[in-house]
Scaffold this active site. Structure first.
Site, mmCIF file in Angstrom:
data_model
loop_
_atom_site.group_PDB
_atom_site.id
_atom_site.type_symbol
_atom_site.label_atom_id
_atom_site.label_comp_id
_atom_site.label_asym_id
_atom_site.label_seq_id
_atom_site.Cartn_x
_atom_site.Cartn_y
_atom_site.Cartn_z
ATOM 1 N N GLY A 39 4.863 -19.478 1.680
ATOM 2 C CA GLY A 39 6.351 -18.454 2.399
ATOM 3 C C GLY A 39 6.235 -16.765 1.444
ATOM 4 C CB CYS A 53 -0.805 -0.236 1.168
ATOM 5 S SG CYS A 53 -2.768 -0.875 1.428
ATOM 6 C CG HIS A 55 6.157 -13.489 -7.670
ATOM 7 N ND1 HIS A 55 7.366 -12.657 -7.014
ATOM 8 C CD2 HIS A 55 5.192 -13.823 -6.170
ATOM 9 C CE1 HIS A 55 7.075 -12.706 -6.098
ATOM 10 N NE2 HIS A 55 5.693 -13.039 -5.236
ATOM 11 C CG HIS A 98 -1.248 -5.228 -0.947
ATOM 12 N ND1 HIS A 98 -1.432 -3.478 -0.638
ATOM 13 C CD2 HIS A 98 -1.560 -5.372 -2.220
ATOM 14 C CE1 HIS A 98 -2.322 -3.183 -1.258
ATOM 15 N NE2 HIS A 98 -1.993 -4.104 -2.821
ATOM 16 C CG HIS A 125 2.335 -9.877 -4.041
ATOM 17 N ND1 HIS A 125 1.582 -10.179 -2.638
ATOM 18 C CD2 HIS A 125 3.073 -11.057 -4.442
ATOM 19 C CE1 HIS A 125 2.595 -11.119 -2.281
ATOM 20 N NE2 HIS A 125 3.856 -11.643 -2.732
ATOM 21 C CG ASP A 148 10.375 -8.683 -6.647
ATOM 22 O OD1 ASP A 148 9.725 -9.715 -6.265
ATOM 23 O OD2 ASP A 148 11.956 -9.520 -5.652
ATOM 24 C CB THR A 200 7.558 -12.339 2.289
ATOM 25 O OG1 THR A 200 7.966 -11.757 0.656
ATOM 26 C CG2 THR A 200 8.401 -13.483 2.466
HETATM 27 P P1 5GP Z 1 6.185 -13.289 -1.802
HETATM 28 O O1 5GP Z 1 7.446 -14.036 -1.151
HETATM 29 O O2 5GP Z 1 5.441 -12.864 -0.449
HETATM 30 O O3 5GP Z 1 4.906 -13.614 -2.845
HETATM 31 O O4 5GP Z 1 6.551 -12.631 -2.295
HETATM 32 C C1 5GP Z 1 6.853 -10.332 -2.146
HETATM 33 C C2 5GP Z 1 7.691 -10.073 -3.239
HETATM 34 O O5 5GP Z 1 7.939 -9.444 -2.571
HETATM 35 C C3 5GP Z 1 9.560 -11.014 -3.382
HETATM 36 O O6 5GP Z 1 9.761 -11.260 -3.667
HETATM 37 C C4 5GP Z 1 10.314 -9.760 -2.489
HETATM 38 O O7 5GP Z 1 11.639 -9.586 -3.403
HETATM 39 C C5 5GP Z 1 9.484 -7.976 -3.072
HETATM 40 N N1 5GP Z 1 9.945 -7.629 -2.435
HETATM 41 C C6 5GP Z 1 8.944 -7.260 -0.678
HETATM 42 N N2 5GP Z 1 9.697 -5.902 -0.726
HETATM 43 C C7 5GP Z 1 9.856 -4.888 -1.346
HETATM 44 C C8 5GP Z 1 9.928 -3.602 -1.788
HETATM 45 O O8 5GP Z 1 10.546 -3.316 -0.764
HETATM 46 N N3 5GP Z 1 9.964 -3.627 -3.019
HETATM 47 C C9 5GP Z 1 10.044 -4.262 -3.997
HETATM 48 N N4 5GP Z 1 10.487 -3.482 -5.457
HETATM 49 N N5 5GP Z 1 10.525 -5.625 -4.101
HETATM 50 C C10 5GP Z 1 9.891 -5.989 -3.133
HETATM 51 ZN ZN ZN Z 2 -2.029 -3.649 1.125
#
Ligand code: 5GP
Ligand code: ZN
Length: 113
Positions: A92, A7, A101, A97, A99, A30, A94
């Protein structure tokens, strides 16, 4: 207060490399790319993850996939691409919100788990 990282990226509090934006979705690079192309597509309206998609908010998911198809054409991803969403601790996730990929630009490992 909304303490959600994505957000904050949407409202510009935290900088990001924008790829695409419209009234419903925001797309950015990313920070730790897993492939030459690694974008995150997020709804502007906060949804914490795939487990929170409902009849009321699911239309944005269809829109996200329209944007994915448009980006794939614009980027000429003729060799293909992968779309992934992680939900919950076993997957996994992290950032809580929703998203998606979008990963492309090299031959990807076929193994999913
Ligand atoms: P998840 O692990 O939740 O599926 O994906 C979260 C993604 O967000 C990860 O691939 C991580 O590299 C990316 N990410 C985390 N913090 C940031 C940030 O501050 N900026 C950007 N552009 N990506 C982020
Ligand atoms: Zn959010």
């Amino acid at each position: 207060m909304n303490d959600c990282l994505f957000c904050k990226i949407i409202n510009g509090e935290i900088p990001s490399k924008k790829v695409y934006e419209d009234e419903l979705v925001y797309v950015f690079e990313d920070i730790a790319p897993a492939a030459p192309i690694h974008y995150l597509l997020i709804p502007k309206k906060h949804i914490s993850g795939a487990s929170e998609i409902t009849a009321e908010n699911s239309s944005v998911v269809a829109h996200i996939f329209e944007v994915i198809a448009k980006l794939a054409k614009d980027l000429n991803l003729k060799n293909g691409f992968r779309v992934v969403t992680n939900c919950g601790p076993d997957a996994g996730q992290t950032v809580f919100h929703l998203h998606y990929h979008l990963i492309a630009g090299r031959e990807l490992d076929v193994k999913m788990a």
